[in-house]
Write a protein that holds these residues in place. Structure first.
Motif, PDB file in Angstrom:
ATOM      1  N   SER A 111       0.831  -1.209   0.000  1.00 30.98           N
ATOM      2  CA  SER A 111       0.000   0.000   0.000  1.00 30.98           C
ATOM      3  C   SER A 111       0.862   1.254   0.000  1.00 30.98           C
ATOM      4  CB  SER A 111      -0.944  -0.011   1.207  1.00 30.98           C
ATOM      5  OG  SER A 111      -0.241   0.143   2.425  1.00 30.98           O
ATOM      6  N   SER A 112       1.945   1.249   0.776  1.00 27.31           N
ATOM      7  CA  SER A 112       2.828   2.425   0.810  1.00 27.31           C
ATOM      8  C   SER A 112       3.560   2.604  -0.511  1.00 27.31           C
ATOM      9  CB  SER A 112       3.822   2.292   1.963  1.00 27.31           C
ATOM     10  OG  SER A 112       3.151   2.246   3.202  1.00 27.31           O
ATOM     11  N   ALA A 113       3.949   1.498  -1.125  1.00 31.25           N
ATOM     12  CA  ALA A 113       4.618   1.586  -2.429  1.00 31.25           C
ATOM     13  C   ALA A 113       3.668   2.099  -3.504  1.00 31.25           C
ATOM     14  CB  ALA A 113       5.188   0.224  -2.814  1.00 31.25           C
ATOM     15  N   VAL A 114       2.385   1.757  -3.387  1.00 31.82           N
ATOM     16  CA  VAL A 114       1.388   2.306  -4.326  1.00 31.82           C
ATOM     17  C   VAL A 114       1.272   3.815  -4.152  1.00 31.82           C
ATOM     18  CG1 VAL A 114      -1.092   2.390  -4.831  1.00 31.82           C
ATOM     19  CG2 VAL A 114       0.067   0.185  -4.643  1.00 31.82           C
ATOM     20  N   VAL A 115       1.209   4.274  -2.910  1.00 25.98           N
ATOM     21  CA  VAL A 115       1.157   5.722  -2.660  1.00 25.98           C
ATOM     22  C   VAL A 115       2.406   6.394  -3.215  1.00 25.98           C
ATOM     23  CG1 VAL A 115       1.039   7.512  -0.892  1.00 25.98           C
ATOM     24  CG2 VAL A 115      -0.295   5.414  -0.616  1.00 25.98           C
ATOM     25  N   ALA A 145      11.175   2.785  15.146  1.00 27.67           N
ATOM     26  CA  ALA A 145      11.740   4.087  15.475  1.00 27.67           C
ATOM     27  C   ALA A 145      11.401   5.132  14.407  1.00 27.67           C
ATOM     28  CB  ALA A 145      13.252   3.974  15.654  1.00 27.67           C
ATOM     29  N   TRP A 146      11.398   4.715  13.146  1.00 25.49           N
ATOM     30  CA  TRP A 146      11.065   5.637  12.048  1.00 25.49           C
ATOM     31  C   TRP A 146       9.626   6.116  12.189  1.00 25.49           C
ATOM     32  CZ3 TRP A 146      11.796   9.238   8.868  1.00 25.49           C
ATOM     33  CH2 TRP A 146      11.243   9.337   7.594  1.00 25.49           C
ATOM     34  N   GLN A 147       8.705   5.205  12.505  1.00 28.80           N
ATOM     35  CA  GLN A 147       7.316   5.633  12.684  1.00 28.80           C
ATOM     36  C   GLN A 147       7.181   6.497  13.940  1.00 28.80           C
ATOM     37  OE1 GLN A 147       4.566   2.472  10.259  1.00 28.80           O
ATOM     38  NE2 GLN A 147       4.486   2.382  12.474  1.00 28.80           N
ATOM     39  N   ALA A 148       7.981   6.225  14.959  1.00 35.85           N
ATOM     40  CA  ALA A 148       7.897   7.015  16.187  1.00 35.85           C
ATOM     41  C   ALA A 148       8.267   8.475  15.958  1.00 35.85           C
ATOM     42  CB  ALA A 148       8.796   6.419  17.262  1.00 35.85           C
ATOM     43  N   VAL A 149       9.151   8.755  14.991  1.00 36.07           N
ATOM     44  CA  VAL A 149       9.498  10.152  14.710  1.00 36.07           C
ATOM     45  C   VAL A 149       8.574  10.772  13.662  1.00 36.07           C
ATOM     46  CG1 VAL A 149      11.897   9.794  15.365  1.00 36.07           C
ATOM     47  CG2 VAL A 149      11.263   9.631  12.957  1.00 36.07           C
ATOM     48  N   LEU A 150       7.762   9.947  12.995  1.00 33.57           N
ATOM     49  CA  LEU A 150       6.799  10.468  12.028  1.00 33.57           C
ATOM     50  C   LEU A 150       5.435  10.749  12.649  1.00 33.57           C
ATOM     51  CD1 LEU A 150       7.420   8.283   8.828  1.00 33.57           C
ATOM     52  CD2 LEU A 150       7.840  10.742   9.092  1.00 33.57           C
ATOM     53  N   ILE A 151       4.942   9.844  13.480  1.00 33.86           N
ATOM     54  CA  ILE A 151       3.570   9.923  13.988  1.00 33.86           C
ATOM     55  C   ILE A 151       3.283  11.246  14.700  1.00 33.86           C
ATOM     56  CG2 ILE A 151       2.000   8.910  15.712  1.00 33.86           C
ATOM     57  CD1 ILE A 151       3.158   6.143  14.783  1.00 33.86           C
ATOM     58  N   PRO A 152       4.196  11.785  15.530  1.00 31.79           N
ATOM     59  CA  PRO A 152       3.888  13.063  16.174  1.00 31.79           C
ATOM     60  C   PRO A 152       3.744  14.227  15.194  1.00 31.79           C
ATOM     61  CG  PRO A 152       5.640  11.918  17.341  1.00 31.79           C
ATOM     62  CD  PRO A 152       5.446  11.201  16.040  1.00 31.79           C
ATOM     63  N   ARG A 153       4.198  14.044  13.975  1.00 33.02           N
ATOM     64  CA  ARG A 153       4.165  15.119  12.980  1.00 33.02           C
ATOM     65  C   ARG A 153       2.977  15.007  12.034  1.00 33.02           C
ATOM     66  NH1 ARG A 153       9.699  13.428  10.665  1.00 33.02           N
ATOM     67  NH2 ARG A 153       9.408  15.145   9.173  1.00 33.02           N
ATOM     68  N   LEU A 154       2.142  13.983  12.236  1.00 31.21           N
ATOM     69  CA  LEU A 154       1.030  13.719  11.325  1.00 31.21           C
ATOM     70  C   LEU A 154      -0.302  13.738  12.058  1.00 31.21           C
ATOM     71  CD1 LEU A 154       2.585  10.706   9.358  1.00 31.21           C
ATOM     72  CD2 LEU A 154       2.454  13.101   8.607  1.00 31.21           C
ATOM     73  N   ALA A 155      -1.378  13.984  11.304  1.00 32.94           N
ATOM     74  CA  ALA A 155      -2.721  13.872  11.862  1.00 32.94           C
ATOM     75  C   ALA A 155      -3.041  12.406  12.129  1.00 32.94           C
ATOM     76  CB  ALA A 155      -3.741  14.473  10.897  1.00 32.94           C
ATOM     77  N   LEU A 156      -4.086  12.139  12.878  1.00 33.59           N
ATOM     78  CA  LEU A 156      -4.467  10.773  13.206  1.00 33.59           C
ATOM     79  C   LEU A 156      -5.017  10.020  11.997  1.00 33.59           C
ATOM     80  CD1 LEU A 156      -6.120  11.403  16.689  1.00 33.59           C
ATOM     81  CD2 LEU A 156      -3.861  10.433  16.213  1.00 33.59           C
ATOM     82  N   ALA A 157      -5.509  10.727  11.022  1.00 31.63           N
ATOM     83  CA  ALA A 157      -5.957  10.144   9.761  1.00 31.63           C
ATOM     84  C   ALA A 157      -5.719  11.177   8.671  1.00 31.63           C
ATOM     85  CB  ALA A 157      -7.439   9.766   9.822  1.00 31.63           C
ATOM     86  N   PRO A 158      -5.455  10.696   7.442  1.00 29.57           N
ATOM     87  CA  PRO A 158      -5.424   9.314   6.966  1.00 29.57           C
ATOM     88  C   PRO A 158      -4.175   8.577   7.458  1.00 29.57           C
ATOM     89  CG  PRO A 158      -4.707  10.777   5.215  1.00 29.57           C
ATOM     90  CD  PRO A 158      -5.148  11.649   6.348  1.00 29.57           C
ATOM     91  N   SER A 159      -3.991   7.343   6.949  1.00 24.06           N
ATOM     92  CA  SER A 159      -2.850   6.536   7.342  1.00 24.06           C
ATOM     93  C   SER A 159      -1.555   7.192   6.867  1.00 24.06           C
ATOM     94  CB  SER A 159      -2.977   5.120   6.783  1.00 24.06           C
ATOM     95  OG  SER A 159      -3.162   5.135   5.380  1.00 24.06           O
ATOM     96  N   MET A 160      -0.432   6.687   7.344  1.00 22.26           N
ATOM     97  CA  MET A 160       0.813   7.439   7.289  1.00 22.26           C
ATOM     98  C   MET A 160       1.289   7.786   5.881  1.00 22.26           C
ATOM     99  SD  MET A 160       2.882   5.621  10.405  1.00 22.26           S
ATOM    100  CE  MET A 160       4.235   6.779  10.283  1.00 22.26           C
ATOM    101  N   ALA A 161       1.358   6.804   4.992  1.00 24.52           N
ATOM    102  CA  ALA A 161       1.864   7.088   3.646  1.00 24.52           C
ATOM    103  C   ALA A 161       0.955   8.072   2.922  1.00 24.52           C
ATOM    104  CB  ALA A 161       1.991   5.787   2.850  1.00 24.52           C
TER     105      ALA A 161
END
Length: 419
Positions: A128-132, A391-407
């Motif tokens: 899914s992330s590669a599609v995005v 660890a990579w997601q831990a430094v990304l999640i605080p910078r993103l909204a709760l939705a949509p998903s990360m990619a």
């Protein structure tokens, strides 16, 4: 659903903290590039080297592909080729060309020919992330992974994932696992965004209703990990192997934090999709966080979150694992965004201070993956440094909204020029 702007000074709004997270992410990504092997990605040692006998693992290949795709989506050079390499490996030597699905290692050289839900959830997430990221071959990989989940793993009657099968799908394991269903929930949130199909959000909620709102709520919001096929808890499971890396005995505070965060992502995703969304998602997330802090943090004479607890909530495996602390800080940031409650700011800072002091390895690179009960680096459960994903997601999640998903969120931010 409302999200709140804290009335107090929050690190989440501090430009310097946001820059610190971004810089730490770049450091993690640079270290992980060395994991590339001809047939996928392998496990790096403590110094960031591939051992002479390193082999490609589906779990690492999927996690690296997902992680590198998010780097590419942000506009970071040097990651497109790594995403393509991961997609090719998942469509090639890691896949079972005869019966479909994925082996644990390339050409099942580890002797394991079975198919398990945990790995297949990560393949779907990577695809899914590669599609995005708009990489070649990604859509075919996504279609293949969805077909396998629909055909073999998803059980409509149970509202959850079956656990594992023999290579030819002829025999099903008499076991149900919270861990595999947790990562299926994560993958389903991403699939909902990439496919624009809300059935994935319906499936995610059914999993959460069973594992968290049912079983965990009845266990004081400490997640029961192991079940038989009728979803009856197996409380003695792995009693003689309590430190298993995937199916440890007892409860696992790190999973309590991870589930708390996923409940908030599910709530936000369902609201965003205009779906009926139960109010217990946020209250369950709060209780998961509260009870796992109470029983997991600083409970044995030293700071840090222990790996596992017994059924009396006493520490069993007192090692501190890096992924647990990554999920704890990510959950605190998600609850802070959702509620604006200052207690989560306290926990968010506390967890990051601990990780900065104990896990981040500025000499050897990346993070120590494990500490012993005295908070010294160890390698009893997870040797080396194979994991970029947590660890990579831990430094990304605080910078993103709760939705949509990360990619998808990163793609939208890149398009708007906000990141």
């Amino acid at each position: 659903m409302d999200t709140f702007q804290p009335a107090f000074s929050s690190w989440l709004n501090a430009p310097a903290h946001q820059q610190w997270l971004a810089t730490e992410g770049l450091r993690l990504l640079a270290f992980a590039k060395a994991s590339k092997l001809p047939e996928g990605f392998g496990n790096l040692d403590e110094k960031g080297r591939l051992p002479a006998d390193a082999q490609a693992h589906t779990m690492n290949t999927a996690r690296m592909t997902h992680s590198f795709a998010m780097a590419h989506i942000q506009g970071l050079p040097g990651f497109a080729e790594l995403v393509d390499h991961g997609v090719a490996a998942l469509r090639g030597p890691l896949r079972d060309a005869l019966h479909g699905g994925w082996f644990a290692t390339a050409e099942h050289r580890d002797g394991n020919t079975g198919k398990n839900a945990y790995l297949h959830a990560f393949v779907a997430l990577a695809a899914s992330s590669a599609v995005v990221a708009q990489r070649p071959g990604a859509q075919a990989l996504l279609d293949d992974s969805i077909d396998i989940i629909d055909t073999y793993f998803w059980c409509e009657e149970e509202g959850a994932m079956r656990e594992s099968f023999r290579r030819d799908w002829s025999e099903e394991e008499a076991y149900r696992g919270a861990n595999s269903n947790m990562h299926a929930t994560e993958a389903f949130l991403a699939l909902a965004d990439v496919t624009d199909d809300n059935r994935w959000l319906s499936r995610a909620q059914r999993i959460v209703e069973r594992v968290i709102h049912g079983h965990a709520a009845a266990n004081d919001y400490l997640v029961i990990e192991h079940f038989d096929r009728a979803w009856q808890p197996l409380r003695d499971y792995n009693h003689d192997n309590p430190a298993d890396g995937f199916r440890p005995y007892g409860t696992t505070p790190g999973h309590g934090f991870e589930w708390a965060r996923l409940l908030l992502h599910l709530e936000a995703s369902r609201v965003r999709a205009g779906m009926l969304t139960p109010g217990w998602l946020v209250t369950d997330a709060q209780k998961l966080f509260e009870h796992n802090c109470l029983h997991g943090w600083d409970v044995d004479g030293a700071p840090g979150i222990v790996y596992t607890l017994d059924w009396d909530n006493k520490a069993v495996v007192r090692h501190r694992l890096h992924w647990t602390h990554c999920e704890a800080s990510a959950a605190a940031s998600a609850l802070l965004k959702r509620t604006g409650d200052e207690q989560y700011e306290h926990w968010y800072r506390l967890f990051w201070e601990f990780s900065d002091s104990h896990f981040i390895d500025r000499e050897g690179g990346s993070w120590h993956h494990e500490l012993d009960p005295l908070n010294r680096p160890s390698a009893d459960i997870w040797p080396g440094k194979p994991d970029l994903y947590h660890a990579w997601q831990a430094v990304l999640i605080p910078r993103l909204a709760l939705a949509p998903s990360m990619a998808t969120a990163l793609a939208q931010l890149s398009q708007s020029g906000s990141m």
